[in-house]
Scaffold this motif. Structure first.
Motif, PDB file in Angstrom:
ATOM      1  N   VAL A 269      35.293 -48.134 -45.027  1.00  0.00           N
ATOM      2  CA  VAL A 269      34.810 -49.714 -44.307  1.00  0.00           C
ATOM      3  C   VAL A 269      36.167 -50.120 -43.223  1.00  0.00           C
ATOM      4  O   VAL A 269      35.724 -50.681 -41.816  1.00  0.00           O
ATOM      5  N   ARG A 270      37.164 -49.186 -42.960  1.00  0.00           N
ATOM      6  CA  ARG A 270      38.271 -50.011 -42.345  1.00  0.00           C
ATOM      7  C   ARG A 270      37.776 -48.841 -40.611  1.00  0.00           C
ATOM      8  O   ARG A 270      37.921 -49.905 -39.269  1.00  0.00           O
ATOM      9  N   THR A 271      37.431 -47.531 -41.077  1.00  0.00           N
ATOM     10  CA  THR A 271      37.149 -46.526 -40.019  1.00  0.00           C
ATOM     11  C   THR A 271      35.997 -46.963 -39.002  1.00  0.00           C
ATOM     12  O   THR A 271      35.400 -46.966 -38.034  1.00  0.00           O
ATOM     13  N   ILE A 272      34.553 -47.398 -39.863  1.00  0.00           N
ATOM     14  CA  ILE A 272      33.702 -47.192 -39.431  1.00  0.00           C
ATOM     15  C   ILE A 272      32.940 -49.142 -39.123  1.00  0.00           C
ATOM     16  O   ILE A 272      33.092 -48.821 -37.624  1.00  0.00           O
ATOM     17  N   GLU A 273      33.356 -49.791 -39.843  1.00  0.00           N
ATOM     18  CA  GLU A 273      32.441 -51.388 -39.902  1.00  0.00           C
ATOM     19  C   GLU A 273      33.548 -52.181 -38.814  1.00  0.00           C
ATOM     20  O   GLU A 273      32.818 -52.189 -38.422  1.00  0.00           O
ATOM     21  N   LYS A 274      34.406 -51.674 -39.724  1.00  0.00           N
ATOM     22  CA  LYS A 274      35.746 -52.415 -38.667  1.00  0.00           C
ATOM     23  C   LYS A 274      36.251 -51.946 -37.446  1.00  0.00           C
ATOM     24  O   LYS A 274      37.105 -52.215 -36.535  1.00  0.00           O
ATOM     25  N   GLY A 275      35.770 -50.007 -37.456  1.00  0.00           N
ATOM     26  CA  GLY A 275      36.849 -49.837 -36.591  1.00  0.00           C
ATOM     27  C   GLY A 275      38.999 -49.140 -36.223  1.00  0.00           C
ATOM     28  O   GLY A 275      38.552 -49.199 -34.877  1.00  0.00           O
ATOM     29  N   HIS A 276      38.816 -49.895 -37.090  1.00  0.00           N
ATOM     30  CA  HIS A 276      40.864 -49.577 -37.068  1.00  0.00           C
ATOM     31  C   HIS A 276      40.550 -48.352 -37.173  1.00  0.00           C
ATOM     32  O   HIS A 276      40.997 -48.110 -38.953  1.00  0.00           O
TER      33      HIS A 276
END
Length: 332
Positions: free
Chosen positions: A264-271
């Motif tokens: 979720v952090r790396t793909i959906e939110k891009g963080h």
């Protein structure tokens, strides 16, 4: 001397089709010229002359010969296919904000996004001029439908790429759009211009469709385990660009709560930060995502080879069969 059977199938095909490919290249150079906008041939030449294998136009030439074609319009169709492919690459690099293509800086990096988009539009227009010169309405329908499907696949990818709800069915729709549609059109129109039977035409479509899907799955897999010099782009680009390709989809499907938070952090939110790509690779290996993706690519290659059974016995048919094996051999 190198044994003919040990040469790469697309190299053997290029030798067999040498005169046709020369004619295709001459037609491409002639039709990408512009009297009023010199930037058009500059941008187009940068990509077209960057050392690509001309795989898609070769498929059109090969299938036309395989079905006994004696005319010259297969040259027009092969150039059409290459123009459509080049136009989509120019647009893709803008959408993806890519910096490298075929091991060289992208056109949008060397010039600008506006130039890449507008030159891509010009090449699409040129492709339609070429295909109409064949005076074959069925050919026009196939290539026009493929062009629409390619655009549809790219738009679908925009909404699906960063959505963890994207499953393998949606991925397949994206791949059929952005990659396989042009492969299947390239192989099908070669048969159509040659007057192939309905059974042979269907076999050519099925071959191109399965080959294109295998080709894209392998590309997505190589993004995580290839060599940047070999594949012409940086390892992990898809992860950095937050693209949910098949390996990631498989890993997400098996993720526990902590792993899902990571996705979720790396793909959906891009963080994304230092070490995230390495952790992503660890999760891909943990869940067998790379192994299972490879197995699927091999299945599609077998389907491509199976489709060739309805086509005439010919050395080009053998090369097309070997091509399906070669596409997936890149991940062995």
């Amino acid at each position: 001397m190198t044994n003919e059977k040990t040469r790469k199938p697309h190299d053997r095909m290029a030798t067999y089709l040498k005169d046709d490919l020369t004619a295709v290249n001459e037609l491409i150079r002639h039709r990408m010229a512009s009297e009023h906008a010199p930037r058009i041939p500059e941008v187009t030449a940068h990509l077209i002359e960057a050392g690509g294998k001309r795989l898609r136009p070769m498929l059109t030439l090969a299938t036309a010969h395989l079905c006994g074609y004696q005319g010259r319009y297969h040259i027009h169709l092969a150039a059409t296919v290459e123009f459509i492919h080049t136009a989509t690459l120019l647009h893709d690099d803008v959408v993806d904000e890519s910096a490298q293509r075929r091991g060289r800086p992208t056109a949008n990096l060397l010039w600008d996004n506006k130039s890449s988009v507008l030159v891509g539009d010009y090449l699409f227009a040129r492709s339609f001029q070429l295909m109409t010169e064949t005076n074959n309405i069925k050919v026009l329908a196939i290539l026009a439908n493929a062009s629409a499907t390619i655009a549809e696949g790219e738009v679908l990818q925009l909404t699906a790429a960063q959505n963890l709800g994207t499953d393998e069915d949606i991925y397949l729709k994206v791949v059929r759009g952005k990659t396989a549609a042009l492969f299947s059109a390239a192989t099908q129109v070669g048969g159509v211009i040659a007057g192939a039977s309905a059974e042979q035409e269907r076999a050519l479509y099925d071959y191109g469709d399965a080959l294109g899907i295998a080709f894209q799955i392998v590309d997505d897999l190589l993004d995580f385990q290839g060599d940047s010099q070999t594949i012409g782009k940086n390892i992990g680009d898809d992860f950095r660009e937050r693209k949910l390709t098949l390996p990631l989809i498989k890993a997400v499907a098996k993720a526990d709560a902590d792993e899902r938070e990571f996705w979720v952090r790396t793909i959906e939110k891009g963080h994304q930060g230092n070490g995230d790509l390495e952790h992503a690779l660890t999760l891909l290996h943990k869940h067998g995502a790379l192994r299972d993706t490879k197995a699927q690519a091999l299945e599609w290659a077998e389907l491509a080879k199976g489709a060739l059974g309805a086509l005439p016995d010919h050395e080009l048919r053998e090369m097309l069969c070997d091509l399906a094996d070669y596409v997936v051999s890149r991940i062995n």
